[in-house]
Structure formats: structure tokens, C-alpha cells
Write a protein that holds these residues in place. Structure first.
Motif, short mmCIF file in Angstrom:
data_model
loop_
_atom_site.label_atom_id
_atom_site.label_comp_id
_atom_site.label_asym_id
_atom_site.label_seq_id
_atom_site.Cartn_x
_atom_site.Cartn_y
_atom_site.Cartn_z
N SER A 149 66.88 29.18 72.27
CA SER A 149 66.90 27.86 72.35
C SER A 149 66.93 27.15 70.84
O SER A 149 67.48 26.17 70.56
CB SER A 149 65.86 27.14 73.23
OG SER A 149 65.97 27.75 74.50
N SER A 150 66.05 28.04 70.01
CA SER A 150 66.16 27.25 68.68
C SER A 150 67.09 27.86 67.64
O SER A 150 67.10 27.53 66.60
CB SER A 150 64.47 27.41 68.07
OG SER A 150 64.36 28.74 67.92
N THR A 175 69.49 25.11 76.27
CA THR A 175 69.31 24.02 75.41
C THR A 175 70.01 22.59 76.04
O THR A 175 69.97 21.46 75.83
CB THR A 175 69.71 24.05 74.09
OG1 THR A 175 71.27 24.17 73.99
CG2 THR A 175 69.35 25.37 73.13
#
Length: 238
Positions: free
Chosen positions: A76-77, A206
Motif C-alpha cells: 500500500s505504501s 490503496t
């Protein structure tokens, strides 16, 4: 991985498989396939990188050789290095295995990219840091992705049945009318659409999707479930 070139010399090029000694990771099945947000080229396309929910890889587009493997710590990052100035904090992942050696020593410290460093957007600089981990900034909200990727239209697909905001250059620029959201390919019953030229939104933890756009990001394509696509031009308002 296969590259299909449609430039002056059209051809198909197979990319080398990662080194057999590359550590094996256990994938999460719904994040095991790279898609448009997690695959990209260096500034002048000498290198390509891709990642899924488990591993990240880089190759040379000139020779097809495998360069390095990284372990994805947080799907997600993680983003591809966009080579644009940003004041957001991020981590630089270290490779777990390499074959070629255009790579510098990695640095997993919490760092900021200065404007001077960002100006060095050559392929040689990109391949040393092809992926960024935005974990230190994730508490700041969705604008983190937009401000780091720069002039790239990002569509938030959290509720695809409602009007959806488009993020551009660090802020929400406008929302997409209900009849034009991209098709959710996970939904059933989309075969009735017939001729279709727009994007289908892939599964993404995301809920963000990079729209098909012009080089500067100010014109992009939407179709949704309408009969024909439209081109949205925001060059006069940004």
C-alpha cells in the motif's frame, strides 16, 4: 515479463527470469499480479521496474537482463520512483539480490528528496532508487500519493458507484460524474458493454488508479459504461 516495442524497430523482447538464488516469498493471492500502478519505466526507458504484493524487480530494456530483486514490505505504501521533487518523507528499499551493478548502496533511513537531487532524473539515478516506500508519510492521507507522483491524474475508486475524486499534483482537482467512472473489472455483467476503449480498474489495496493520460497528465481518457470515450482536458485550470 515481455516487452513489446512499437517504435522505429517493432519487436518483442523477453526479459530474463530473476536469479534462481533470489529468495522465495509467499504471495498474498489477491496482490500477486502487477498492474498499471506498479509497473513503469525509468525517465528515458533504459530500465523497467515492476512489483506486486510480494516482490519487486528491475530489468534492462536494452539487454533484457535482470538487475535486482526487492522484497515488498508494504504494497500500500510502495510506488515507482516518479523522479519529481517532493517534501514527503519516504524510505529507499535495499535490494535482496542483484545481478548487474549499476546500483548504489541502498539507504533505508527516513529521508527527504531535495530539489537538487530530484533534478538528476537520468536513468542512472533512477535505477539506484527505482522504488520508494512512503510509509513515514502515510498518516497524512491520500494527497501523499498525488503530491509524490506529481502531474499524474489519480482516481480514487473507494466507492465506484458514486462520484469519484481525481487527485492531481497533490490535491483533489474535480470529481468524475456518475456515468463516467472506469469499469470495475471485478464486477459481473460487463460483457454487455460491446466496444470499449477506456480503462478497467484493477484490484488495488490503496483504491487508487492512474488514469491513461497525456505526458503532462492534463488530458486523460474516460469512458465508464457509456457508448463512446471522452477526453478530459484540465490544462486550462491547473
Amino acid at each position: 515479463m515481455t516487452l513489446i516495442s512499437v517504435s522505429d524497430d517493432p519487436h518483442v523482447q523477453l526479459l530474463a527470469s530473476p536469479d534462481p538464488s533470489t529468495p522465495s516469498f509467499h504471495p498474498s493471492s489477491w496482490l500477486a499480479v502487477p498492474h498499471r500502478r506498479t509497473l513503469g519505466f525509468s525517465p528515458v526507458a533504459r530500465y523497467i521496474g515492476a512489483f506486486d504484493g510480494v516482490s519487486a524487480f528491475t530489468w534492462s530494456t536494452e539487454s533484457g537482463e535482470f538487475i535486482a530483486c526487492y522484497r515488498v514490505t508494504n504494497f500500500s505504501s510502495w510506488i515507482m520512483n516518479p523522479t519529481v521533487p517532493t517534501t514527503r518523507s519516504y524510505l529507499i528499499p535495499d535490494p535482496v539480490s542483484t545481478r548487474l551493478t549499476p546500483l548504489a548502496e541502498g539507504d533505508t533511513a527516513d529521508v527527504h528528496l531535495s530539489g537538487a537531487d530530484a533534478a538528476h532524473d537520468s536513468d542512472g539515478h533512477w535505477i539506484k532508487h527505482p522504488f520508494l516506500d512512503l510509509s513515514p508519510s502515510m498518516h497524512e492521507g491520500l494527497d501523499v500519493y498525488s503530491s509524490v507522483t506529481g502531474r499524474t491524474p489519480l482516481l480514487w475508486t473507494g466507492n465506484i458507484s458514486e462520484e469519484l475524486p481525481i487527485w492531481f499534483d497533490g490535491r483533489t482537482e474535480f470529481t468524475v460524474p456518475r456515468q463516467y467512472p472506469p469499469v470495475d473489472f471485478r464486477a459481473s455483467g460487463i460483457n454487455h458493454l460491446g466496444a470499449w476503449y477506456g480503462d478497467r480498474v484493477p484490484s488495488d489495496a490503496t483504491n487508487l488508479y492512474r488514469l491513461r493520460s497525456s505526458k503532462d497528465g492534463t488530458r486523460f481518457l474516460l469512458q465508464g459504461q457509456t457508448a463512446v470515450p471522452i477526453v478530459v482536458d484540465i490544462s486550462q485550470v491547473v
